[in-house]
Design a protein around this motif. Sequence first.
Motif, short mmCIF file in Angstrom:
data_model
loop_
_atom_site.label_atom_id
_atom_site.label_comp_id
_atom_site.label_asym_id
_atom_site.label_seq_id
_atom_site.Cartn_x
_atom_site.Cartn_y
_atom_site.Cartn_z
N UNK A 218 0.85 -1.19 0.00
CA UNK A 218 0.00 0.00 0.00
C UNK A 218 0.88 1.24 0.00
N UNK A 219 0.68 2.12 -0.96
CA UNK A 219 1.50 3.32 -1.06
C UNK A 219 0.73 4.59 -0.80
N UNK A 220 -0.60 4.52 -0.76
CA UNK A 220 -1.41 5.72 -0.55
C UNK A 220 -2.72 5.33 0.11
N UNK A 221 -3.20 6.21 0.99
CA UNK A 221 -4.52 5.99 1.58
C UNK A 221 -5.61 6.54 0.68
N UNK A 222 -5.22 7.39 -0.26
CA UNK A 222 -6.21 8.04 -1.11
C UNK A 222 -6.84 9.24 -0.43
N UNK A 223 -6.39 9.57 0.76
CA UNK A 223 -6.92 10.70 1.52
C UNK A 223 -5.83 11.76 1.68
N UNK B 228 -15.27 -1.48 10.19
CA UNK B 228 -16.21 -0.82 9.30
C UNK B 228 -16.30 0.69 9.56
N UNK B 229 -15.16 1.32 9.82
CA UNK B 229 -15.13 2.77 10.05
C UNK B 229 -13.94 3.41 9.33
N UNK B 230 -13.55 2.87 8.20
CA UNK B 230 -12.46 3.46 7.44
C UNK B 230 -11.21 2.61 7.47
N UNK B 231 -10.13 3.20 6.94
CA UNK B 231 -8.85 2.52 6.88
C UNK B 231 -8.20 2.51 8.26
N UNK B 232 -7.23 1.63 8.45
CA UNK B 232 -6.59 1.53 9.77
C UNK B 232 -5.92 2.86 10.15
N UNK B 233 -5.41 3.58 9.17
CA UNK B 233 -4.82 4.89 9.45
C UNK B 233 -5.88 5.85 10.00
#
Length: 191
Positions: free
Chosen positions: A61-66, A131-136
Amino acid sequence: IFYQTTMMSSHTLRVLSSIAVRSSRAARQSTCNVTNITRAAFSAQPAAHDKPLTPGIGLGKTSTGLVGLDVDHDAVPKMITKYQALLDKLAASDMPPTAQYRINVEKIARYRIAAAQENLDDPEKVEELCNCGQVEELVVQADNEMKVMDMYLRNRWWELVKPVDIEYNPSDEDGGHGDVEWGDTPDGEKK
């Protein structure tokens, strides 16, 4: 290069070539093999003990997209630490165990800690379970909850929450809300 070489004297060329020969011999006699180090440290091939990287998943994974939220490959252990800190702060506080805020935070924190502990090497599974987003994002949520909890404890907001009487079986047919179906006019009012 040809022009520069032809312009050099034959003596200069002999000196340069002897330096090159000596440096190549020294490199071969050296105990450090740069080629092997380079291949091992900078190879595109995964190490024998590593799983192959899949782009966009796990260590690939290189980006969260956020915007503003970087990938954190250590987010799952950080989640455990931060949510445990929330539980520890609640345990050390004087907030009663019956306060709804405390009940909700404890349930969420315990659930997320359990999901993270059971899936330390699978952040996608943790994301799916929580179910509340990415781990970051879950790490950021824990940080934000700590700020809210500090305010809640400092202002003792649980003392402001009053119990509400709820009528579970209202006697009116419409539930006591005064609702009237569309098109019906109340008795006595005719147009």
